[in-house]
Scaffold this motif. Sequence first.
Motif, short mmCIF file in Angstrom:
data_model
loop_
_atom_site.label_atom_id
_atom_site.label_comp_id
_atom_site.label_asym_id
_atom_site.label_seq_id
_atom_site.Cartn_x
_atom_site.Cartn_y
_atom_site.Cartn_z
N GLN A 34 0.83 -1.20 0.00
CA GLN A 34 0.00 0.00 0.00
C GLN A 34 0.87 1.26 0.00
O GLN A 34 0.62 2.20 -0.77
CB GLN A 34 -0.92 -0.01 1.22
N LEU A 35 1.87 1.30 0.84
CA LEU A 35 2.73 2.48 0.94
C LEU A 35 3.53 2.71 -0.33
O LEU A 35 3.71 3.86 -0.76
CB LEU A 35 3.66 2.36 2.15
N LEU A 36 4.00 1.64 -0.94
CA LEU A 36 4.75 1.78 -2.19
C LEU A 36 3.85 2.31 -3.30
O LEU A 36 4.23 3.23 -4.03
CB LEU A 36 5.37 0.43 -2.60
N LEU A 37 2.66 1.74 -3.41
CA LEU A 37 1.76 2.13 -4.49
C LEU A 37 1.22 3.55 -4.33
O LEU A 37 0.84 4.18 -5.31
CB LEU A 37 0.60 1.14 -4.61
N THR A 38 1.20 4.07 -3.10
CA THR A 38 0.74 5.43 -2.88
C THR A 38 1.88 6.43 -2.78
O THR A 38 1.66 7.60 -2.48
CB THR A 38 -0.13 5.51 -1.61
N GLY A 39 3.11 5.95 -3.04
CA GLY A 39 4.26 6.85 -3.05
C GLY A 39 4.77 7.28 -1.69
O GLY A 39 5.55 8.22 -1.60
N GLN A 40 4.34 6.60 -0.63
CA GLN A 40 4.78 6.97 0.71
C GLN A 40 6.13 6.36 1.08
O GLN A 40 6.77 6.81 2.03
CB GLN A 40 3.71 6.59 1.72
N ILE A 41 6.54 5.32 0.36
CA ILE A 41 7.89 4.76 0.48
C ILE A 41 8.43 4.56 -0.92
O ILE A 41 7.68 4.51 -1.89
CB ILE A 41 7.93 3.43 1.29
N ASP A 42 9.73 4.47 -1.04
CA ASP A 42 10.37 4.35 -2.34
C ASP A 42 10.77 2.93 -2.71
O ASP A 42 11.03 2.65 -3.88
CB ASP A 42 11.62 5.25 -2.40
N ALA A 43 10.85 2.04 -1.73
CA ALA A 43 11.26 0.67 -2.01
C ALA A 43 10.67 -0.25 -0.95
O ALA A 43 10.38 0.18 0.17
CB ALA A 43 12.78 0.56 -2.02
N HIS A 44 10.50 -1.52 -1.34
CA HIS A 44 9.90 -2.49 -0.43
C HIS A 44 10.47 -3.86 -0.77
O HIS A 44 10.36 -4.31 -1.89
CB HIS A 44 8.38 -2.46 -0.62
N PHE A 45 11.08 -4.52 0.20
CA PHE A 45 11.60 -5.87 0.04
C PHE A 45 10.51 -6.81 0.50
O PHE A 45 10.17 -6.83 1.68
CB PHE A 45 12.88 -6.02 0.87
N THR A 46 9.92 -7.59 -0.41
CA THR A 46 8.72 -8.35 -0.07
C THR A 46 8.76 -9.75 -0.66
O THR A 46 9.77 -10.16 -1.23
CB THR A 46 7.46 -7.57 -0.53
N THR A 47 7.67 -10.48 -0.48
CA THR A 47 7.54 -11.85 -0.94
C THR A 47 6.26 -12.01 -1.74
O THR A 47 5.40 -11.13 -1.72
CB THR A 47 7.50 -12.82 0.26
N PRO A 48 6.10 -13.17 -2.42
CA PRO A 48 4.84 -13.42 -3.12
C PRO A 48 3.68 -13.43 -2.12
O PRO A 48 3.88 -13.83 -0.98
CB PRO A 48 5.02 -14.80 -3.73
N PRO A 49 2.52 -13.03 -2.50
CA PRO A 49 2.11 -12.52 -3.81
C PRO A 49 2.33 -11.02 -3.97
O PRO A 49 2.07 -10.46 -5.03
CB PRO A 49 0.61 -12.83 -3.85
N PHE A 50 2.81 -10.36 -2.91
CA PHE A 50 2.94 -8.91 -2.93
C PHE A 50 3.94 -8.42 -3.96
O PHE A 50 3.72 -7.39 -4.60
CB PHE A 50 3.29 -8.40 -1.52
N GLN A 51 5.03 -9.15 -4.16
CA GLN A 51 6.01 -8.71 -5.17
C GLN A 51 5.39 -8.72 -6.56
O GLN A 51 5.66 -7.83 -7.36
CB GLN A 51 7.26 -9.58 -5.12
N PHE A 52 4.53 -9.69 -6.83
CA PHE A 52 3.87 -9.74 -8.14
C PHE A 52 2.89 -8.59 -8.30
O PHE A 52 2.78 -7.99 -9.36
CB PHE A 52 3.17 -11.08 -8.34
N GLN A 53 2.16 -8.28 -7.23
CA GLN A 53 1.21 -7.17 -7.27
C GLN A 53 1.92 -5.84 -7.47
O GLN A 53 1.43 -4.97 -8.21
CB GLN A 53 0.38 -7.16 -5.99
N GLU A 54 3.07 -5.67 -6.82
CA GLU A 54 3.83 -4.43 -6.98
C GLU A 54 4.30 -4.26 -8.42
O GLU A 54 4.20 -3.17 -8.99
CB GLU A 54 5.00 -4.40 -6.00
#
Length: 109
Positions: free
Chosen positions: A26-46
């Motif tokens: 959510q924060l990445l998609l709204t521009g509140q953070i610049d990077a996010h180290f994540t896992t599936p399924p969130f990495q695919f959604q990003e």
Amino acid sequence: MWILLIGNPTALDQNLQVISHPLGLQLLLTGQIDAHFTTPPFQFQEVEKGGGVIIKSSDIFGKTSAASVFMTEKFYNQYPEFGKALYTAIANTTKLVNEKPDEAAKILS
């Protein structure tokens, strides 16, 4: 990798924040953070929403698993049948997911 670029393995520590994967998305998609180290399924959604891959954990750690199960040797020695049954259940589930994903999804739902 960035350690080689900046020469200090702790240089970015003050800029890191631990957050849940859904919140990171959510924060990445709204521009509140610049990077996010994540896992599936969130990495695919990003990526689907326009995010770009900078680095993957496999680039750093080699081939790894996102989830692991551990038990102490003492526990395994005390309950070896449990350890073997757990391993068999995980192996069978992995095989089902890989070979019959529709059936696995139906069971899960």
